[in-house]
Structures are given as C-alpha cells and as structure tokens.
Design a protein around this motif. Sequence first.
Motif, short mmCIF file in Angstrom:
data_model
loop_
_atom_site.label_atom_id
_atom_site.label_comp_id
_atom_site.label_asym_id
_atom_site.label_seq_id
_atom_site.Cartn_x
_atom_site.Cartn_y
_atom_site.Cartn_z
N ALA A 94 0.84 -1.19 -0.11
CA ALA A 94 -0.15 -0.06 -0.05
C ALA A 94 0.86 1.11 0.05
N ALA A 95 2.35 1.14 -0.06
CA ALA A 95 3.11 2.31 -0.21
C ALA A 95 2.68 3.18 -1.35
N ASP A 96 2.89 4.41 -1.10
CA ASP A 96 2.31 5.51 -2.11
C ASP A 96 3.38 5.24 -3.42
N SER A 97 4.51 5.01 -3.16
CA SER A 97 5.43 4.65 -3.93
C SER A 97 5.11 3.49 -5.20
N ASP A 98 4.74 2.66 -4.51
CA ASP A 98 4.29 1.33 -5.36
C ASP A 98 2.90 1.57 -5.91
N LEU A 99 2.14 2.00 -5.49
CA LEU A 99 0.83 2.59 -6.19
C LEU A 99 0.86 3.49 -7.28
N GLU A 100 2.12 4.31 -7.08
CA GLU A 100 2.43 5.43 -8.23
C GLU A 100 2.89 4.55 -9.46
#
Length: 200
Positions: A94-100
Amino acid sequence: EVFFDDDNFMPYDSVFSDEFYNKDPPKDQVELEKLLDEFRTDVVEAGNLTSKEEEEMMDYMDDMVSFKNFTERIRYDSPEASEFQGHLVVACSAADSDLEIAEAITARMEKEFGRRIYVETRCYKHARPEDYLFEVWLESYDVDLLHSKRRATFGSATWAGPAECDGDQIDFLVEEVGYLIGEDHRYSYRLYEYEGIEEG
C-alpha cells in the motif's frame, strides 16, 4: 485453469463478463477468510482486549487486503470485450511509491493495448517494506511472471530481472506483453517445458 486458446474457453471466462465475477472465489481466499473468522471468534471469546482494542483489531483485519475495480464493466458479447487478450495483475504493497508505479503501468498498458489487456492492481496492505512485494503477472495463452522485486532482491538463480520497476522496465513490460498476447507466441512452444523428453 482455462487459457484463451483452449477449446473449452467460454464467454463467461472473460474478465469482461458479468458471470466471471459470480464464480466461486479461489480456494486460498476461502481458506484465508475462514482463518480470519476463526481468529475473530477467538479474540472475542478470550476477552483479553478492551472494547476499543477489539474494535481496532477487527478494523485492522478487515483492511488487510482491499479490492478496487478501476475498469468499467463491459458485456462479454460487446465489441470491446471481443478484443480481450490478457489479464495483467500488479501485486504490491500500500506504499504510495508502489501505487504510483502500478498506476503508471496501468496507464501505459491502456495507451499501448487498450481493451486487449485488462489491468488489475492487487494492493496488500499488510505487506511490509522488507517483504519486497512488487510483482507483475500476465495471464494470456500462458501464465507468466514478468517482474518480481522480491526475486531480484534475494538473488534467485532463476530470475535475472531488475528489482525496481522504472521507465525502462515498464518499456520492457510493454514489449513482453505485446509478444505474449501475439500470434507468434500463441503458436510457439518453450524448450524448457520439454526438458528431459527424448525423441522416439
């Protein structure tokens, strides 16, 4: 498993079909839900938590894995669904970097392939940074793992890809998906699948 070139592949096997979403859930999902239900029951019966702690525990468990459908539902007999050639799954934390990155992959696949590729992001909120969870799978004529941060990080002998999914890696994914959903791959075979088989 049913692949797209199987004779018994039916319209309801397409992810664009309403019937696809009415199938029985996968066995591992059923087992996980059963395990969580049993854990919830044990927590309540044990009585070791305050009401607030119990509520927080239940909220945490309910939020371990979440699903969101970013693709408009399309009838399987529509012109758009007839173009369907593959299901791409991005599994990440759920990390923002992964979702981006997942969003960038989705946008790029939409640009390159349109309705031919259905992209799904599976966000595992309980995944920790040390799990190195970021994988990309394609189900088309075969099921292929196209990217694995975990395997690259831990130096798997069977994995030579990079750990990070940057612009160059997304370019690679586009090229690989294009080949794997194409006719050249459909009518080809992989030598390693026949390893140990002798002629005659």
